[in-house]
Design a protein around this motif. Structure first.
Motif, PDB file in Angstrom:
ATOM      1  N   GLY B  71      49.768  30.773  38.059  1.00 59.39           N
ATOM      2  CA  GLY B  71      51.013  31.421  37.650  1.00 59.39           C
ATOM      3  C   GLY B  71      50.906  32.931  37.513  1.00 59.39           C
ATOM      4  O   GLY B  71      51.920  33.615  37.387  1.00 59.39           O
ATOM      5  N   LEU B  72      49.687  33.454  37.550  1.00 59.86           N
ATOM      6  CA  LEU B  72      49.546  34.914  37.469  1.00 59.86           C
ATOM      7  C   LEU B  72      49.843  35.548  38.823  1.00 59.86           C
ATOM      8  O   LEU B  72      49.425  35.025  39.857  1.00 59.86           O
ATOM      9  CB  LEU B  72      48.131  35.307  37.048  1.00 59.86           C
ATOM     10  N   PRO B  73      50.548  36.694  38.848  1.00 62.76           N
ATOM     11  CA  PRO B  73      50.753  37.373  40.133  1.00 62.76           C
ATOM     12  C   PRO B  73      49.438  37.947  40.667  1.00 62.76           C
ATOM     13  O   PRO B  73      48.462  38.078  39.922  1.00 62.76           O
ATOM     14  CB  PRO B  73      51.734  38.495  39.787  1.00 62.76           C
ATOM     15  N   VAL B  74      49.464  38.292  41.936  1.00 66.09           N
ATOM     16  CA  VAL B  74      48.256  38.788  42.604  1.00 66.09           C
ATOM     17  C   VAL B  74      47.620  39.934  41.819  1.00 66.09           C
ATOM     18  O   VAL B  74      46.412  39.948  41.581  1.00 66.09           O
ATOM     19  CB  VAL B  74      48.592  39.269  44.044  1.00 66.09           C
ATOM     20  N   TYR B  75      48.460  40.903  41.399  1.00 63.54           N
ATOM     21  CA  TYR B  75      47.880  42.098  40.779  1.00 63.54           C
ATOM     22  C   TYR B  75      47.260  41.792  39.420  1.00 63.54           C
ATOM     23  O   TYR B  75      46.306  42.455  39.006  1.00 63.54           O
ATOM     24  CB  TYR B  75      48.906  43.227  40.680  1.00 63.54           C
ATOM     25  N   GLU B  76      47.776  40.766  38.733  1.00 64.14           N
ATOM     26  CA  GLU B  76      47.167  40.401  37.448  1.00 64.14           C
ATOM     27  C   GLU B  76      45.797  39.773  37.671  1.00 64.14           C
ATOM     28  O   GLU B  76      44.856  40.001  36.915  1.00 64.14           O
ATOM     29  CB  GLU B  76      48.063  39.442  36.679  1.00 64.14           C
ATOM     30  N   ARG B  77      45.710  38.957  38.726  1.00 68.55           N
ATOM     31  CA  ARG B  77      44.398  38.369  39.059  1.00 68.55           C
ATOM     32  C   ARG B  77      43.424  39.481  39.435  1.00 68.55           C
ATOM     33  O   ARG B  77      42.254  39.447  39.052  1.00 68.55           O
ATOM     34  CB  ARG B  77      44.550  37.368  40.214  1.00 68.55           C
ATOM     35  N   ALA B  78      43.949  40.471  40.192  1.00 67.89           N
ATOM     36  CA  ALA B  78      43.080  41.591  40.585  1.00 67.89           C
ATOM     37  C   ALA B  78      42.619  42.362  39.357  1.00 67.89           C
ATOM     38  O   ALA B  78      41.461  42.781  39.269  1.00 67.89           O
ATOM     39  CB  ALA B  78      43.821  42.507  41.552  1.00 67.89           C
TER      40      ALA B  78
END
Lengths: 319, 248
Positions: B71-78
């Motif tokens: 559920g986290l967006p790409v940039y949060e995972r980054a």
């Protein structure tokens, strides 16, 4: 406001220190506010004759034969008031084998209802090289109508580069029209880079006629549109002689409810000429977005960086 | 210690099941390989881990450092330390190498940009002001992308087909950068169908048709892959794998 105060205000609005400019005697500069020539500093081989008209100036710039002006001539056109009309008529000629660049700053920092018209006739003589970079800096109200028109002759073996940039402040409305005729072994590069938001309106017509053998031309237009901005781009390239080569490249990034239209027209009148075109209009490329977001940028920052790249860097450095 | 855990991850795209209850643990500071033939689900797995648009609606869970990133967006995972090196890196017309590398860098100084370019074997003076566009070869773009990743100082790097479309010299530079990541205790997951790339890893996971078929040491998986996957004789391996049989 005194002339010196106007000069200070004009340069301040474009982020240039006029004192540092004046310290270098090898940098020619010309400052024009509305219909007043506020200052002129020339270098050997450059002649300027300017006449004030009711709403602007009528000027002839001549770069003498074989003259090489190493540092770009700095020109500053602008209007500090919120309203008004500025009409600039330019007749520019580079004689045979001359070389020069002009960095023109057009600034309307407080515009609410300003119309800026420029009508230029340019001749780049045989073997001459002329680079013209025009940077517009507008205020945040969008109250500017910009109408630049140029007719350019690029003689045998000459090179003409022009780059129009309007990426700081609101566009307001722009109606640009550039038409170039390239002779034998000439090189023409016409670029426009514009970023528009809200209800800004863009109309750009770039035309190059490659009439001489081995003439080359590239027309490039990069536009970023947001909100309800609209753009219509007409790029026309015609090739009339053997081994003439040309390319038309139009890219537009569209966000929100903005609308973009691109019409590349290529015409070839000789079997040994070759012209190509490429037009891409759309939202920000998803792979570019994913790449930057996988580095930790959120979508807005990633989009802004992609647009920054598309709108690119100027042809000439400042100073 | 486990840094990334896939727990029964299943994904369907266009009505077809692509990943089937994948459960895999990746260890911190180790180099892993996900190997398989085309269509095995390797890149899909990488996209699911990174959270790429179109690959977020999956069953199961993904834990990074013990917390779910589903559920986290790409940039949060980054921002938590995960990144992806693409099989074919994107082009960015007009964007300079310097700005591209700085965009995700922890230390955005020019010195740092120059240092990471040298780490991937690119002369800084020659590249720092160039655009990340079609004037660069595929190998140059891959190395610049890797330089950007080194500057980002991530905890986990997914590298999708690092040998795709590049010459031997560029691949050698990428392998050297891989060793630098290893020295810095960065976890790497190599996505590959190449035995050469596989041999850079310490542990390997063999995928076939979206199923995890086998896992273990690189030597063991390399032998299996070389002998039984490359010359795959099964007209319908998906059916065999789905029935619980190993591909023979």
């Amino acid at each position: 406001m005194s002339n010196s105060s106007l000069i200070e205000t004009l340069y301040e609005s474009i982020g240039v220190n006029p004192h540092s400019l004046r310290q270098d005697p090898n940098i020619a500069h010309i400052e024009i506010h509305h219909n007043k020539v506020l200052g002129v500093h020339l270098v050997p081989g450059l002649e300027v004759n300017a006449r004030e008209t009711k709403n602007g100036i009528d000027a002839k710039l001549l770069v003498k034969k074989d003259t090489v002006i190493e540092k770009p001539v700095q020109m500053c056109f602008g209007m500090i008031p919120e309203t008004g009309l500025q009409e600039i008529i330019l007749d520019i000629e580079l004689e045979e084998n001359a070389r020069a660049g002009i960095f023109a700053h057009c600034t309307f920092p407080f515009a609410r209802q300003i119309r800026h018209e420029m009508d230029a006739v340019i001749k780049v003589g045989p073997g001459a090289q002329y680079a013209y970079f025009e940077r517009h800096i507008h205020g945040g109200e969008g109250g500017v109508v910009v109408v630049p028109k140029s007719r350019v002759e690029v003689c045998e073996g000459a090179r003409y580069q022009t780059d129009f940039e309007l990426i700081r402040g609101r566009v307001g409305e722009i109606q640009m029209d550039v038409e170039v005729t390239g002779m034998t072994k000439s090189v023409t590069e016409v670029t426009a880079r514009v970023s528009a938001i809200k209800d800004d309106r863009i109309s750009i017509r770039e035309t190059a006629h490659l009439v001489g053998e081995y003439a080359r031309g590239v027309l490039t237009t990069n536009i970023a549109l947001q909100d309800t901005a609209r753009a219509e781009i007409y790029n026309t390239l015609t090739a009339h002689a053997a081994y003439a080569r040309g390319h038309v490249d139009c890219k537009e990034i569209v966000k929100g409810n903005a609308v973009a239209k691109a019409v590349p027209i290529v015409e070839v009148y000789h079997p040994k000429a070759h012209v190509t075109h490429e037009a891409a209009i759309g939202s920000v490329d998803s792979k570019q977005l994913d790449t930057l977001m996988s580095r930790g940028l959120n979508e807005e920052d990633a989009t802004n960086l992609i647009i920054e790249g598309l709108l690119g860097v100027p042809l000439l450095s400042n100073g | 210690m486990t840094i990334l855990q896939l727990q029964n991850v299943s994904l369907s795209l266009g009505g077809k099941k692509i990943l089937h209850e994948l459960s895999v643990d990746f260890w911190q500071g180790h180099i892993h390989a996900l190997i398989g033939l085309n269509g095995a689900g390797k890149s899909t797995t990488a996209n699911v881990i990174m959270g790429i648009s179109g690959y977020t609606d999956f069953d199961g869970d993904i834990l990074f450092e013990g917390a779910s990133i589903k559920g986290l967006p790409v940039y949060e995972r980054a921002r938590r330390g995960i990144t992806l090196a693409w099989q074919e890196p994107a082009r960015f017309e007009g964007l300079s190498v310097r700005r591209f590398i700085q965009s995700g860098a922890k230390d955005k100084s020019e010195e740092r940009v120059r240092a990471v370019l040298e780490d991937v074997g690119l002369e800084p003076d020659e590249y720092i002001h160039r655009a990340v566009d079609k004037t660069l070869s595929g190998g140059e773009r891959k190395r610049i992308e890797l330089a950007g990743i080194l500057a980002m100082e991530p905890k986990l790097v997914l590298m999708d087909e690092p040998d795709s479309g590049i010459d031997i010299e560029a691949l050698e530079r990428i392998f050297q950068a891989l060793q630098k990541l290893r020295e810095n205790r960065v976890t790497v997951i190599l996505i590959t169908h190449s035995l050469t790339v596989l041999r850079q890893a310490e542990h390997a996971f063999l995928l076939c048709c979206g199923h995890l078929v086998d896992k273990g040491s690189t030597d063991k998986i390399a032998r299996y892959f070389e002998n039984k996957c490359i010359p795959c004789l099964h007209p319908n391996p998906e059916k065999l794998v789905a029935e619980g049989s190993r591909v023979q």
